[in-house]
Design an enzyme around this catalytic site. Structure first.
Site, PDB file in Angstrom:
ATOM      1  N   CYS A  71      -9.254  -0.051  13.497  1.00 35.84           N
ATOM      2  CA  CYS A  71      -8.123   0.874  13.372  1.00 35.84           C
ATOM      3  C   CYS A  71      -8.137   1.633  12.047  1.00 35.84           C
ATOM      4  CB  CYS A  71      -6.807   0.110  13.510  1.00 35.84           C
ATOM      5  SG  CYS A  71      -6.670  -0.789  15.057  1.00 35.84           S
ATOM      6  N   CYS A 125      -1.111  -5.843  19.664  1.00 32.76           N
ATOM      7  CA  CYS A 125      -2.175  -6.466  18.868  1.00 32.76           C
ATOM      8  C   CYS A 125      -1.666  -6.785  17.460  1.00 32.76           C
ATOM      9  CB  CYS A 125      -3.388  -5.536  18.839  1.00 32.76           C
ATOM     10  SG  CYS A 125      -4.845  -6.252  18.057  1.00 32.76           S
ATOM     11  N   CYS A 126      -0.964  -5.823  16.836  1.00 33.21           N
ATOM     12  CA  CYS A 126      -0.413  -6.071  15.493  1.00 33.21           C
ATOM     13  C   CYS A 126       0.642  -7.173  15.537  1.00 33.21           C
ATOM     14  CB  CYS A 126       0.212  -4.800  14.923  1.00 33.21           C
ATOM     15  SG  CYS A 126      -0.950  -3.624  14.208  1.00 33.21           S
ATOM     16  N   CYS A 148      -7.595  -3.195   9.393  1.00 30.85           N
ATOM     17  CA  CYS A 148      -8.575  -3.767  10.325  1.00 30.85           C
ATOM     18  C   CYS A 148      -9.641  -2.720  10.668  1.00 30.85           C
ATOM     19  CB  CYS A 148      -7.882  -4.183  11.605  1.00 30.85           C
ATOM     20  SG  CYS A 148      -6.725  -5.553  11.410  1.00 30.85           S
ATOM     21  N   CYS A 198       1.976  -1.074  10.776  1.00 28.66           N
ATOM     22  CA  CYS A 198       1.682  -2.185  11.687  1.00 28.66           C
ATOM     23  C   CYS A 198       2.939  -2.930  12.094  1.00 28.66           C
ATOM     24  CB  CYS A 198       0.697  -3.144  11.033  1.00 28.66           C
ATOM     25  SG  CYS A 198       1.236  -3.698   9.420  1.00 28.66           S
TER      26      CYS A 198
HETATM   27 FE1  SF4 Z   1      -5.013  -5.164  15.968  1.00 22.35          FE
HETATM   28 FE2  SF4 Z   1      -5.607  -2.816  14.822  1.00 22.35          FE
HETATM   29 FE3  SF4 Z   1      -3.229  -4.029  14.354  1.00 22.35          FE
HETATM   30 FE4  SF4 Z   1      -5.506  -5.022  13.349  1.00 22.35          FE
HETATM   31  S1  SF4 Z   1      -4.539  -3.025  12.831  1.00 22.35           S
HETATM   32  S2  SF4 Z   1      -3.896  -6.174  14.299  1.00 22.35           S
HETATM   33  S3  SF4 Z   1      -6.979  -4.606  15.039  1.00 22.35           S
HETATM   34  S4  SF4 Z   1      -3.988  -3.141  16.299  1.00 22.35           S
END
Ligand code: SF4
Length: 233
Positions: free
Chosen positions: A206, A120-121, A203, A229
């Site tokens: 998280c 996701c990151c 985010c 991240c």
């Molecule tokens: Fe995705 Fe969480 Fe990374 Fe944001 S902090 S990009 S929601 S995994």
């Protein structure tokens, strides 16, 4: 002014600058970056606060401030970005991932951040930042050595191997007290969540509030091994 393309060994150049500027003030470090790279220098901001953006605007009025809109930010973070854009002498640029959250959900399934936060990151932060920084030789961050063990050795100027750029961390030597004093002295904008139990703002899915005695980044990806991240790895 220096272009990285003109530098034989940019890594050595960065490391030498880091040694020479280690004891310099944050404003001196940013003035060096502005004088050295001109418009090929930018600041990145998570909009936790606008301290580095404020310092950079003193060194280079109208400096580009790059904000990564992952699609998962708290409304307070977006509000802080808008306020910075409205009141400070900076040029806020918002980067977005290629896919909206809905498009990502459709391809990878919902709540990828719970199942595979690294992916996701990578999709929502690392890739867009890589693309967004392509027009710059140097970028500034708000990393501080006191934030977490993984940031304890952050140089004030270093070589960003992943992106092939100079990375400037002008407040690396600052403590939270230094940040608070600068905010208070200059009336710098801060994210309202910082006065609501959050010590570090990322985010929404998280990020949680920190408990007494926890380090500033303990509320990020809480309960997981993940502490960064990947932007600063
Ligand atoms: Fe995705 Fe969480 Fe990374 Fe944001 S902090 S990009 S929601 S995994």
């Amino acid at each position: 002014m220096t272009s990285l393309a003109e530098t034989d060994d940019p890594k050595a150049f960065a490391e030498r600058a880091g040694r020479e500027l280690e004891e310099a003030s944050a404003l001196t470090i940013l003035t060096w970056a502005a004088d050295t790279f001109g418009r090929r220098f930018c600041v990145t901001s998570s909009m936790e606060d606008a301290v580095v953006a404020h310092l950079a605007s003193r060194a280079m009025p109208g400096v580009d401030v790059v904000f990564l809109d992952t699609g998962y930010h708290f409304p307070e973070t977006i509000g802080t970005r808008d306020a910075v854009d409205a009141v400070m002498d900076v040029n806020v640029l918002t980067l977005s991932p290629r896919q909206s959250v809905a498009e990502q959900d459709a391809e990878y399934g919902p709540r990828l951040h719970d199942r595979d936060p690294d992916l996701c990151c990578a999709l929502r932060k690392i890739k867009p930042l890589e693309e967004g920084l392509s027009g710059y030789d140097a970028w500034a961050t708000g990393l501080r050595r006191d934030e977490s063990p993984s940031r304890a050795n952050t140089p004030v100027v270093g070589w960003d191997m992943k992106r092939g750029k100079i990375k400037v961390s002008p407040i690396a030597r600052w403590t939270q007290d230094d940040v608070d004093a600068y905010v208070s002295e200059h009336g710098v904008l801060t994210n309202p969540l910082l006065t609501d139990g959050y010590a570090s703002v990322g985010c929404a899915p998280c990020t949680r509030r920190v408990l007494d005695g926890e380090d500033a980044r303990a509320g990020r990806w809480a309960g997981r091994d993940k502490t960064e991240c990947g932007l600063h790895g």
